[in-house]
Write an enzyme that holds these catalytic residues in place. Structure first.
Site, PDB file in Angstrom:
ATOM      1  N   GLU A   1       0.688  -1.506   0.057  1.00  0.00           N
ATOM      2  CA  GLU A   1      -0.506   0.247  -0.101  1.00  0.00           C
ATOM      3  C   GLU A   1       0.817   1.537  -0.494  1.00  0.00           C
ATOM      4  O   GLU A   1       0.795   2.315  -0.546  1.00  0.00           O
ATOM      5  CB  GLU A   1      -0.650   0.339   1.312  1.00  0.00           C
ATOM      6  CG  GLU A   1      -1.848  -0.628   1.101  1.00  0.00           C
ATOM      7  CD  GLU A   1      -3.297  -1.246  -0.040  1.00  0.00           C
ATOM      8  OE1 GLU A   1      -3.430   0.353  -0.807  1.00  0.00           O
ATOM      9  OE2 GLU A   1      -4.187  -2.044  -0.588  1.00  0.00           O
ATOM     10  N   TYR A   8      -6.050   6.715   4.633  1.00  0.00           N
ATOM     11  CA  TYR A   8      -6.483   5.339   3.392  1.00  0.00           C
ATOM     12  C   TYR A   8      -5.502   4.549   3.756  1.00  0.00           C
ATOM     13  O   TYR A   8      -5.944   3.175   4.511  1.00  0.00           O
ATOM     14  CB  TYR A   8      -6.078   5.966   1.653  1.00  0.00           C
ATOM     15  CG  TYR A   8      -5.302   5.304   1.344  1.00  0.00           C
ATOM     16  CD1 TYR A   8      -6.553   4.312   0.428  1.00  0.00           C
ATOM     17  CD2 TYR A   8      -4.924   4.183   1.102  1.00  0.00           C
ATOM     18  CE1 TYR A   8      -6.761   3.151  -0.301  1.00  0.00           C
ATOM     19  CE2 TYR A   8      -3.978   3.053   0.352  1.00  0.00           C
ATOM     20  CZ  TYR A   8      -5.309   2.375  -0.527  1.00  0.00           C
ATOM     21  OH  TYR A   8      -5.141   1.616  -0.441  1.00  0.00           O
ATOM     22  N   ASP A  43      -9.205   5.180  -2.031  1.00  0.00           N
ATOM     23  CA  ASP A  43      -8.119   5.556  -3.066  1.00  0.00           C
ATOM     24  C   ASP A  43      -8.979   6.566  -3.768  1.00  0.00           C
ATOM     25  O   ASP A  43     -10.534   6.551  -4.438  1.00  0.00           O
ATOM     26  CB  ASP A  43      -7.398   4.419  -3.405  1.00  0.00           C
ATOM     27  CG  ASP A  43      -8.314   3.191  -3.954  1.00  0.00           C
ATOM     28  OD1 ASP A  43      -8.931   2.997  -4.109  1.00  0.00           O
ATOM     29  OD2 ASP A  43      -7.600   2.178  -4.215  1.00  0.00           O
TER      30      ASP A  43
END
Length: 367
Positions: free
Chosen positions: A56, A139, A157
Site C-alpha cells: 500500500e 487510507y 483511494d
C-alpha cells in the site's frame, strides 16, 4: 408535507432513485474476476499485515506494473517488518530509487522501526492505532485494518472515489468532495469479508469503472449506479481546475575524475528527495539563479554541455542545464561530497532525475 432530503440520494437526472448497491453482488463479481497480484493472498488465506503495508505504501501514486518488481525485491531483501526496521536507511533509499515520491521510503523505514519498538514487531489491528504510526494516513490505516485484519473500514483511494462518486452522482468536485465520498463509502461495506470487499472496490475501479469509457455493461452495480442512470458516468468524479505547474531551473555540475568517478553528495534528510544521492547543483528556482560558478563544488574549468535534463515532480517541472569538468584521478572530494565509481552507482540512492544527469557523464555510466 415535503419529505426530508436524503443526503446520500443521487442527484443525477433520473425518473426514480436507483436501488442501494448490494455488496453481495460486488463480492460475487470479485470471486470470479479478482486480479492476481504479488501482494494479494490466495482466496481463503489470511493476508500478511507486513505485505499489505509494504504494497500500500508503494502503490501510493504509482501503478501496479511499476510497483511489482520493487515489491518483490523488497520482500527478498527484507522479508519481515523486523528485517526492514534493522536495515540502514541508506540501503532502503537505494532499493527505492526510481520509484519516486521518496518521502514514502523514509516513512516506510520509520514505520517499520516504530512497529518493532512500540508493538513488538506486530502491526496493530485497529485504525486508530495504525494512524499513530509514522507515514500511515487514513487510507493506509483503513486498508491494513480491512485487508489484513478484517475490520470494517473504507480505504478510499482513487478507485473508491471514482466508484462512489458515480454510484451516488456526487456533484461536489474533488478535493472538497472527499469528506462526503468517504461518508458515502462507509455505507457500502458488508458485515463480513471486509478485506475482500475493500479489494473488490479497488479492482472494480481499476478494471471496470475506469476514468474513461467505463465498461458499465459488465459492472455488477450497473443497476444502482446514479451516474449510469443519468447517462453520464464519465462526468464523475468532478474535479476542480488545476493550477498550472510552475517550472524551476538550475545547473547540475558533473565533475568527473580521470578514473571515471563522479562527484556526488547526499541531500538533506528532510524535504524534497530527502537523504537521496545527487550530483551537486545550484538551488532549483523559477528562472534559475545567478552567480552560477559560486555554486560549483570545486574550482575547475567547467564546460557547458549542449544538453538539458527535464523532470516533472508533483508540484513543479525542473530543467537542469549541465556543466562538466574533467579532474585528475587524485583529486580529493570537498567536504560533504564523495567520489563514486560507476560500479558503485547501484549502491547509491540516486533518484530518477539524477540518473538522467549521470547519463551525460559518460555513455556507460548510468543504467
Amino acid at each position: 408535507m415535503q419529505a426530508a432530503a436524503n443526503p446520500a440520494a443521487p442527484t443525477a437526472a433520473s425518473a426514480a432513485a436507483p436501488a442501494a448497491p448490494d455488496p453481495g453482488a460486488l463480492l460475487a463479481w470479485y470471486d470470479r474476476h479478482r486480479r492476481r497480484l504479488p501482494w494479494r493472498a490466495a482466496p481463503g488465506r489470511r493476508q500478511d499485515p507486513y505485505r499489505v503495508f509494504l504494497s500500500e505504501i508503494m502503490l501510493q501514486q504509482t501503478t501496479v506494473v511499476t510497483v511489482a518488481p520493487y515489491y518483490e525485491n523488497f520482500l527478498r531483501r527484507w522479508p519481515t517488518v523486523a528485517a526492514l526496521a534493522a536495515a540502514p536507511l541508506e540501503e532502503v533509499l537505494s532499493a527505492w530509487a526510481g520509484l519516486g515520491y521518496y518521502a514514502r521510503a523514509r516513512n516506510l523505514h520509520a514505520c517499520a522501526k516504530a512497529v518493532v519498538e512500540r508493538h513488538g514487531g506486530e502491526f496493530p489491528s485497529e485504525e486508530a492505532a495504525l494512524l499513530e504510526l509514522p507515514g500511515i494516513g487514513p487510507y493506509t490505516a483503513a486498508a491494513i485494518a480491512a485487508i489484513a485484519f478484517e475490520r470494517r473500514a473504507a480505504p478510499v483511494d482513487g478507485n473508491w472515489e471514482r466508484v462512489v462518486s458515480r454510484l451516488f452522482a456526487v456533484e461536489e468536485s474533488l478535493p472538497k468532495a472527499r469528506a462526503r465520498l468517504r461518508a458515502l463509502a462507509l455505507t457500502l461495506p458488508p458485515k463480513v469479508r471486509h478485506g475482500d470487499f475493500a479489494q473488490a472496490m479497488m479492482d472494480l475501479g481499476a478494471t471496470i469503472c475506469t476514468p474513461r469509457k467505463p465498461a458499465c455493461a459488465l459492472c455488477p452495480w450497473q443497476g444502482p449506479c446514479a451516474a449510469r442512470a443519468g447517462g453520464v458516468p464519465e462526468r464523475y468524479p468532478l474535479k476542480a481546475t488545476k493550477a498550472a505547474r510552475p517550472t524551476r531551473q538550475g545547473v547540475a555540475f558533473l565533475a568527473v575524475r580521470a578514473d571515471g568517478a563522479v562527484l556526488v553528495r547526499s541531500r538533506p534528510p528532510k524535504g524534497l528527495l530527502g537523504g537521496m544521492s545527487e550530483v551537486p547543483s545550484t538551488p532549483w528556482e523559477p528562472g534559475g539563479v545567478t552567480h552560477l560558478v559560486a555554486h560549483a563544488p570545486v574550482k575547475a574549468s567547467w564546460t557547458v554541455l549542449n544538453a538539458t535534463v527535464t523532470h516533472v515532480f508533483s508540484h513543479f517541472a525542473l530543467e537542469l542545464q549541465l556543466w562538466r569538468a574533467e579532474l585528475p584521478a587524485g583529486q580529493p572530494a570537498p567536504a560533504g561530497h564523495r567520489w563514486v565509481a560507476p560500479q558503485g552507482f547501484d549502491a547509491e540512492a540516486f533518484p530518477s532525475v539524477m540518473r538522467k544527469v549521470l547519463a551525460h557523464a559518460s555513455p556507460n555510466l548510468a543504467r
